[in-house]
Motif scaffolding. Structure first.
Motif, PDB file in Angstrom:
ATOM      1  N   THR A  90       0.842  -1.201   0.000  1.00 49.51           N
ATOM      2  CA  THR A  90       0.000   0.000   0.000  1.00 49.51           C
ATOM      3  C   THR A  90       0.871   1.242   0.000  1.00 49.51           C
ATOM      4  O   THR A  90       1.884   1.290   0.697  1.00 49.51           O
ATOM      5  CB  THR A  90      -0.895   0.018   1.262  1.00 49.51           C
ATOM      6  OG1 THR A  90      -1.733  -1.140   1.241  1.00 49.51           O
ATOM      7  CG2 THR A  90      -1.759   1.276   1.333  1.00 49.51           C
ATOM      8  N   ARG A  91       0.466   2.230  -0.808  1.00 57.47           N
ATOM      9  CA  ARG A  91       1.161   3.516  -0.779  1.00 57.47           C
ATOM     10  C   ARG A  91       0.148   4.642  -0.861  1.00 57.47           C
ATOM     11  O   ARG A  91      -0.642   4.726  -1.800  1.00 57.47           O
ATOM     12  CB  ARG A  91       2.150   3.611  -1.929  1.00 57.47           C
ATOM     13  CG  ARG A  91       2.807   4.968  -2.095  1.00 57.47           C
ATOM     14  CD  ARG A  91       3.704   5.340  -0.911  1.00 57.47           C
ATOM     15  NE  ARG A  91       3.913   6.783  -0.876  1.00 57.47           N
ATOM     16  CZ  ARG A  91       5.074   7.366  -0.582  1.00 57.47           C
ATOM     17  NH1 ARG A  91       6.136   6.633  -0.266  1.00 57.47           N
ATOM     18  NH2 ARG A  91       5.164   8.663  -0.561  1.00 57.47           N
ATOM     19  N   ARG A 136      -5.015   6.675  -2.260  1.00 55.66           N
ATOM     20  CA  ARG A 136      -4.434   5.330  -2.189  1.00 55.66           C
ATOM     21  C   ARG A 136      -3.916   4.958  -3.579  1.00 55.66           C
ATOM     22  O   ARG A 136      -4.637   4.370  -4.379  1.00 55.66           O
ATOM     23  CB  ARG A 136      -5.480   4.310  -1.753  1.00 55.66           C
ATOM     24  CG  ARG A 136      -5.831   4.438  -0.298  1.00 55.66           C
ATOM     25  CD  ARG A 136      -6.765   3.324   0.168  1.00 55.66           C
ATOM     26  NE  ARG A 136      -6.740   3.277   1.622  1.00 55.66           N
ATOM     27  CZ  ARG A 136      -5.946   2.495   2.338  1.00 55.66           C
ATOM     28  NH1 ARG A 136      -5.149   1.629   1.744  1.00 55.66           N
ATOM     29  NH2 ARG A 136      -5.947   2.539   3.650  1.00 55.66           N
ATOM     30  N   ALA A 137      -2.674   5.317  -3.854  1.00 59.25           N
ATOM     31  CA  ALA A 137      -2.104   5.081  -5.190  1.00 59.25           C
ATOM     32  C   ALA A 137      -1.956   3.583  -5.444  1.00 59.25           C
ATOM     33  O   ALA A 137      -2.187   3.103  -6.550  1.00 59.25           O
ATOM     34  CB  ALA A 137      -0.769   5.790  -5.321  1.00 59.25           C
ATOM     35  N   VAL A 138      -1.534   2.846  -4.400  1.00 55.68           N
ATOM     36  CA  VAL A 138      -1.519   1.379  -4.446  1.00 55.68           C
ATOM     37  C   VAL A 138      -2.211   0.898  -3.180  1.00 55.68           C
ATOM     38  O   VAL A 138      -1.912   1.364  -2.091  1.00 55.68           O
ATOM     39  CB  VAL A 138      -0.085   0.819  -4.548  1.00 55.68           C
ATOM     40  CG1 VAL A 138      -0.071  -0.698  -4.429  1.00 55.68           C
ATOM     41  CG2 VAL A 138       0.571   1.250  -5.868  1.00 55.68           C
ATOM     42  N   ASP A 139      -3.149  -0.017  -3.355  1.00 53.24           N
ATOM     43  CA  ASP A 139      -4.067  -0.341  -2.278  1.00 53.24           C
ATOM     44  C   ASP A 139      -4.094  -1.848  -1.997  1.00 53.24           C
ATOM     45  O   ASP A 139      -4.701  -2.608  -2.745  1.00 53.24           O
ATOM     46  CB  ASP A 139      -5.468   0.160  -2.700  1.00 53.24           C
ATOM     47  CG  ASP A 139      -6.473   0.112  -1.571  1.00 53.24           C
ATOM     48  OD1 ASP A 139      -6.071  -0.198  -0.429  1.00 53.24           O
ATOM     49  OD2 ASP A 139      -7.657   0.385  -1.843  1.00 53.24           O
ATOM     50  N   SER A 175      -3.848   4.231 -12.381  1.00 51.84           N
ATOM     51  CA  SER A 175      -4.347   3.127 -11.551  1.00 51.84           C
ATOM     52  C   SER A 175      -3.280   2.579 -10.593  1.00 51.84           C
ATOM     53  O   SER A 175      -3.567   1.672  -9.812  1.00 51.84           O
ATOM     54  CB  SER A 175      -4.905   2.009 -12.438  1.00 51.84           C
ATOM     55  OG  SER A 175      -3.930   1.543 -13.333  1.00 51.84           O
ATOM     56  N   GLY A 176      -2.066   3.119 -10.660  1.00 49.40           N
ATOM     57  CA  GLY A 176      -1.057   2.743  -9.665  1.00 49.40           C
ATOM     58  C   GLY A 176       0.026   1.801 -10.166  1.00 49.40           C
ATOM     59  O   GLY A 176       0.827   1.298  -9.371  1.00 49.40           O
ATOM     60  N   THR A 219       3.589   3.294  -9.635  1.00 47.61           N
ATOM     61  CA  THR A 219       3.830   3.357  -8.190  1.00 47.61           C
ATOM     62  C   THR A 219       4.132   1.956  -7.641  1.00 47.61           C
ATOM     63  O   THR A 219       5.052   1.791  -6.830  1.00 47.61           O
ATOM     64  CB  THR A 219       2.613   3.977  -7.467  1.00 47.61           C
ATOM     65  OG1 THR A 219       2.353   5.265  -8.029  1.00 47.61           O
ATOM     66  CG2 THR A 219       2.875   4.133  -5.981  1.00 47.61           C
ATOM     67  N   ALA A 220       3.394   0.958  -8.098  1.00 43.59           N
ATOM     68  CA  ALA A 220       3.653  -0.422  -7.658  1.00 43.59           C
ATOM     69  C   ALA A 220       5.074  -0.830  -8.027  1.00 43.59           C
ATOM     70  O   ALA A 220       5.811  -1.401  -7.209  1.00 43.59           O
ATOM     71  CB  ALA A 220       2.636  -1.380  -8.278  1.00 43.59           C
ATOM     72  N   GLY A 280      -5.641   1.696  -7.817  1.00 38.13           N
ATOM     73  CA  GLY A 280      -4.625   1.158  -6.910  1.00 38.13           C
ATOM     74  C   GLY A 280      -4.849  -0.269  -6.457  1.00 38.13           C
ATOM     75  O   GLY A 280      -3.942  -0.913  -5.936  1.00 38.13           O
TER      76      GLY A 280
END
Ligand code: ADP
Ligand code: MG
Length: 255
Positions: A10-11, A17-20, A40-41, A44-45, A227
């Motif tokens: 998660t970030r 919540r960019a990555v959830d 959608s992240g 970031t992932a 995310g």
């Protein structure tokens, strides 16, 4: 054992919540696709996995070991290597120089050797040159070794970025939208490169917009939306998945 695994990754960026809570498993030898609408992240992932940013929560496991928060160069040293969505080439340097600098093959200790012109240094230099040539040959850029990066085509830029990643001898390669800006021929060439990599034992995580590319080469696909993972399966399963189709048809957050 998975080669790479994320659990509850998660970030947050402020309230976003960019990555959830992302659970992702990539087995050795897979080409795992990571897709999802813009924002959608995905990047970031990838940044979280490769240590460029730290997770708010959750863990990353590589080769069975918890590597959460490990710096990128440590992970690259262990064979977890990435490319960037935005080109990071030195446009005024040659193809050869880009591979040398970009992959940190030209580490400063070799400078001492250069000054003393030792035999050992000459041997090292020859070995390095052979490695650069071998890497460039793999992506089909050997002829362009002395070309200046700014003179390369869009496709050649991408192949060079992949060559730089390969010079680090990855066990797992993470590619962020490598087909962006490529024409269909260049994209097909890229696809074959990725397939060949897999045959040579490299595991791949592929972020891509080009669905044709994804369905043609991925063993499995994970789909993100806002995310979170909304689907996972073979390419055939993914293109039929209702949640995926809805996400791609452009339902906006809050809509
Ligand atoms: P994708 O790669 O799937 O297009 P990103 O991972 O780049 O998506 O972005 C996911 C979300 O996080 C987006 O809403 C983006 O605006 C936001 N975001 C990404 N990086 C940052 C950052 N450094 N600071 C604030 N928000 C960010
Ligand atoms: Mg992105």
């Amino acid at each position: 054992m998975a080669l790479l695994e994320t659990t509850g990754l998660t970030r947050l960026f402020g309230g976003l919540r960019a990555v959830d809570r992302l659970d992702l498993r990539v087995e050795e030898g897979e080409i795992m696709g990571l897709i999802g609408p813009n924002g959608s992240g995905k990047t970031t992932a990838l940044n979280l996995i490769t240590g460029f940013i730290k997770p708010t929560e959750g863990a990353v496991t590589y080769e069975g070991e918890d590597v959460t928060g490990s710096p990128p160069h440590d992970l690259a040293g262990r064979g977890l290597v990435r490319t960037f969505q935005i080109t990071t080439l030195f446009e005024n340097l040659t193809v050869r120089e880009n591979v040398l600098h970009g992959s940190h093959l030209d580490n400063p200790t070799s400078l001492i050797g250069a000054l003393t012109r030792s035999r050992r240094h000459r041997e090292q230099h020859a070995a390095l040159d052979a490695r650069v040539r071998e890497t460039l040959a793999f992506v089909g850029l050997e002829r362009r070794i002395d070309a200046v990066a700014r003179d390369l085509s869009a496709g050649e830029h991408r192949y060079l970025e992949i060559a730089i990643a390969l010079a680090a001898k990855p066990r797992m390669l993470l590619l962020d939208e490598p087909a962006t800006g490529l024409n269909p021929e260049e994209a097909a060439y890229l696809m074959n490169l990725i397939r060949t990599l897999r045959r040579r034992g490299v595991t791949v995580l592929l972020i891509e917009h080009n669905m044709r590319l994804i369905t043609n080469i991925c063993t499995r696909v994970t789909v993100l939306n806002f995310g979170a993972k909304i689907a996972e399966g073979t390419p055939e399963e993914i293109v039929e998945n209702e949640a995926v189709v809805t996400a791609y048809l452009g339902k906006r957050r809050g809509a």
